[in-house]
Design a protein around this motif. Structure first.
Motif, mmCIF file in Angstrom:
data_model
loop_
_atom_site.group_PDB
_atom_site.id
_atom_site.type_symbol
_atom_site.label_atom_id
_atom_site.label_comp_id
_atom_site.label_asym_id
_atom_site.label_seq_id
_atom_site.Cartn_x
_atom_site.Cartn_y
_atom_site.Cartn_z
ATOM 1 N N LYS A 71 0.832 -1.208 0.000
ATOM 2 C CA LYS A 71 0.000 0.000 0.000
ATOM 3 C C LYS A 71 0.860 1.249 0.000
ATOM 4 O O LYS A 71 0.519 2.257 -0.637
ATOM 5 C CB LYS A 71 -0.919 -0.014 1.230
ATOM 6 C CG LYS A 71 -1.672 1.286 1.480
ATOM 7 C CD LYS A 71 -2.450 1.225 2.791
ATOM 8 C CE LYS A 71 -3.092 2.564 3.131
ATOM 9 N NZ LYS A 71 -3.816 2.510 4.438
ATOM 10 N N HIS A 72 1.991 1.181 0.706
ATOM 11 C CA HIS A 72 2.860 2.350 0.841
ATOM 12 C C HIS A 72 4.076 2.302 -0.091
ATOM 13 O O HIS A 72 5.078 2.973 0.154
ATOM 14 C CB HIS A 72 3.296 2.504 2.298
ATOM 15 C CG HIS A 72 2.162 2.866 3.205
ATOM 16 N ND1 HIS A 72 1.575 4.123 3.207
ATOM 17 C CD2 HIS A 72 1.464 2.135 4.123
ATOM 18 C CE1 HIS A 72 0.602 4.158 4.087
ATOM 19 N NE2 HIS A 72 0.503 2.962 4.659
ATOM 20 N N GLY A 73 3.957 1.524 -1.169
ATOM 21 C CA GLY A 73 4.965 1.570 -2.219
ATOM 22 C C GLY A 73 6.172 0.677 -2.035
ATOM 23 O O GLY A 73 7.143 0.788 -2.799
ATOM 24 N N MET A 74 6.139 -0.224 -1.054
ATOM 25 C CA MET A 74 7.238 -1.159 -0.833
ATOM 26 C C MET A 74 6.875 -2.507 -1.452
ATOM 27 O O MET A 74 5.736 -2.959 -1.325
ATOM 28 C CB MET A 74 7.510 -1.312 0.669
ATOM 29 C CG MET A 74 7.949 -0.007 1.332
ATOM 30 S SD MET A 74 8.183 -0.148 3.124
ATOM 31 C CE MET A 74 6.521 0.228 3.722
ATOM 32 N N THR A 75 7.823 -3.141 -2.105
ATOM 33 C CA THR A 75 7.573 -4.409 -2.791
ATOM 34 C C THR A 75 8.156 -5.568 -2.000
ATOM 35 O O THR A 75 9.357 -5.588 -1.693
ATOM 36 C CB THR A 75 8.191 -4.392 -4.201
ATOM 37 O OG1 THR A 75 7.652 -3.297 -4.946
ATOM 38 C CG2 THR A 75 7.896 -5.694 -4.933
ATOM 39 N N ASN A 76 7.300 -6.523 -1.660
ATOM 40 C CA ASN A 76 7.759 -7.729 -0.971
ATOM 41 C C ASN A 76 8.509 -8.621 -1.956
ATOM 42 O O ASN A 76 8.001 -8.925 -3.030
ATOM 43 C CB ASN A 76 6.564 -8.500 -0.399
ATOM 44 C CG ASN A 76 5.796 -7.704 0.633
ATOM 45 O OD1 ASN A 76 6.297 -7.460 1.719
ATOM 46 N ND2 ASN A 76 4.575 -7.287 0.296
ATOM 47 N N ALA A 130 12.019 5.393 -0.233
ATOM 48 C CA ALA A 130 12.015 4.488 0.909
ATOM 49 C C ALA A 130 11.701 5.228 2.199
ATOM 50 O O ALA A 130 10.901 4.766 3.023
ATOM 51 C CB ALA A 130 13.357 3.772 1.024
ATOM 52 N N ALA A 131 12.323 6.369 2.392
ATOM 53 C CA ALA A 131 12.095 7.149 3.608
ATOM 54 C C ALA A 131 10.640 7.587 3.716
ATOM 55 O O ALA A 131 10.027 7.506 4.797
ATOM 56 C CB ALA A 131 13.024 8.362 3.626
ATOM 57 N N ARG A 132 10.065 8.028 2.601
ATOM 58 C CA ARG A 132 8.657 8.447 2.615
ATOM 59 C C ARG A 132 7.732 7.259 2.879
ATOM 60 O O ARG A 132 6.767 7.367 3.644
ATOM 61 C CB ARG A 132 8.297 9.118 1.289
ATOM 62 C CG ARG A 132 8.944 10.471 1.055
ATOM 63 C CD ARG A 132 8.253 11.232 -0.072
ATOM 64 N NE ARG A 132 8.351 10.511 -1.337
ATOM 65 C CZ ARG A 132 9.345 10.681 -2.219
ATOM 66 N NH1 ARG A 132 10.328 11.528 -1.941
ATOM 67 N NH2 ARG A 132 9.349 10.023 -3.354
ATOM 68 N N SER A 133 8.035 6.138 2.248
ATOM 69 C CA SER A 133 7.186 4.946 2.420
ATOM 70 C C SER A 133 7.197 4.461 3.857
ATOM 71 O O SER A 133 6.152 4.116 4.428
ATOM 72 C CB SER A 133 7.663 3.831 1.489
ATOM 73 O OG SER A 133 7.475 4.177 0.135
ATOM 74 N N LEU A 134 8.387 4.413 4.449
ATOM 75 C CA LEU A 134 8.503 3.933 5.825
ATOM 76 C C LEU A 134 7.790 4.864 6.795
ATOM 77 O O LEU A 134 7.122 4.416 7.734
ATOM 78 C CB LEU A 134 9.978 3.781 6.201
ATOM 79 C CG LEU A 134 10.699 2.613 5.513
ATOM 80 C CD1 LEU A 134 12.204 2.734 5.704
ATOM 81 C CD2 LEU A 134 10.206 1.284 6.055
ATOM 82 N N ALA A 135 7.923 6.160 6.577
ATOM 83 C CA ALA A 135 7.252 7.125 7.448
ATOM 84 C C ALA A 135 5.737 6.991 7.335
ATOM 85 O O ALA A 135 5.014 7.024 8.341
ATOM 86 C CB ALA A 135 7.693 8.549 7.092
ATOM 87 N N ALA A 136 5.235 6.832 6.108
ATOM 88 C CA ALA A 136 3.791 6.699 5.894
ATOM 89 C C ALA A 136 3.269 5.411 6.514
ATOM 90 O O ALA A 136 2.189 5.387 7.117
ATOM 91 C CB ALA A 136 3.482 6.739 4.402
#
Length: 241
Positions: free
Chosen positions: A169-174, A197-203
């Motif tokens: 959902k937050h743009g990270m790929t498993n 990555a920084a934005r995705s992790l924060a979100a």
């Protein structure tokens, strides 16, 4: 006549596909100062090919994305533990490898220390590894979770039911999830770049849905005792990029 018979026999005989990897080894090479380039050249020009010669599957090769650490991380695949032992034995005794190692170290030793971690694929989280390379190199994130006693199943359930979907959902790929032999969960996910990555992790961390999932899953006690993570960059000869 014999040649024709042999050719027909060969064409009619099904090819035997190599055994699928089910047992994995994460190896970390800590180099002497200034020697990472020599190590990468040795892998690029010789080692990866010799691994394949001796039945090892090259999964991926990475170096730290930040800092000047002289470290190489890579994963090999094997059909099983016994095959791993046999492959390494034959590789180390191969005269071609011995010559490569000797010639590459004429100006000094390359590797100061090696560590290994043995793993199997957690098929409930990763049914199979996608071995196709991406069109554009990605930023990889390797994370390891150590659980409190009796909590590992709770961690896997949280990933399967919630966390993996929220990552996407937050743009990270498993990418791939492993059960390690020492009882940890080790997994890889990817990002387009460090800023994303920084934005995705924060979100993700501030997402009310995740906060609710985390709190609900820990109502009977904390699950994760310790977590380690590192951002990695695939090298040019890595199959997984």
């Amino acid at each position: 006549m014999n040649k024709i018979f042999f050719l027909l026999f060969f064409l009619m005989t099904p090819l035997i596909a190599p055994a699928q990897s089910t047992y994995y080894e994460l190896r970390t090479y800590y180099c002497h100062d200034g020697k990472l380039g020599d190590l990468l050249n040795r892998f690029r020009n010789h080692t990866t090919k010799l691994f394949e010669k001796h039945g090892m599957e090259n999964i991926g090769y990475w170096v730290p994305a930040e800092g000047n650490e002289q470290v190489l991380y890579y994963i090999l695949g094997f059909p099983d533990k016994a095959a791993r032992e046999a492959s390494w034995k034959s590789f180390l005794s191969d005269p071609e490898w011995q010559e490569v190692a000797r010639n590459s170290e004429l100006n000094g030793k390359i590797v100061a220390r090696i560590t290994s971690r043995f793993m199997t694929l957690n098929t409930s989280l990763t049914p199979a590894i996608n071995r196709e390379s991406a069109d554009v190199p990605r930023l990889f994130e390797m994370r390891t979770y150590d659980c409190y006693p009796g909590k590992y199943a709770d961690l896997i359930k949280r990933f399967k039911d919630h966390a993996m979907t929220l990552f996407e959902k937050h743009g990270m790929t498993n990418i791939m999830y492993f059960d390690t032999d020492d009882g940890s969960l080790l997994y890889f996910r990817t990002h387009p770049d460090a800023e994303t990555a920084a934005r995705s992790l924060a979100a993700f961390r501030s997402d009310p849905q995740w906060i609710n999932v985390r709190d609900e899953s820990e109502k009977d006690g904390k699950i994760v005792k310790n977590m380690e993570g590192i951002f990695l960059r695939p090298v040019d000869f890595s199959r997984m990029r």
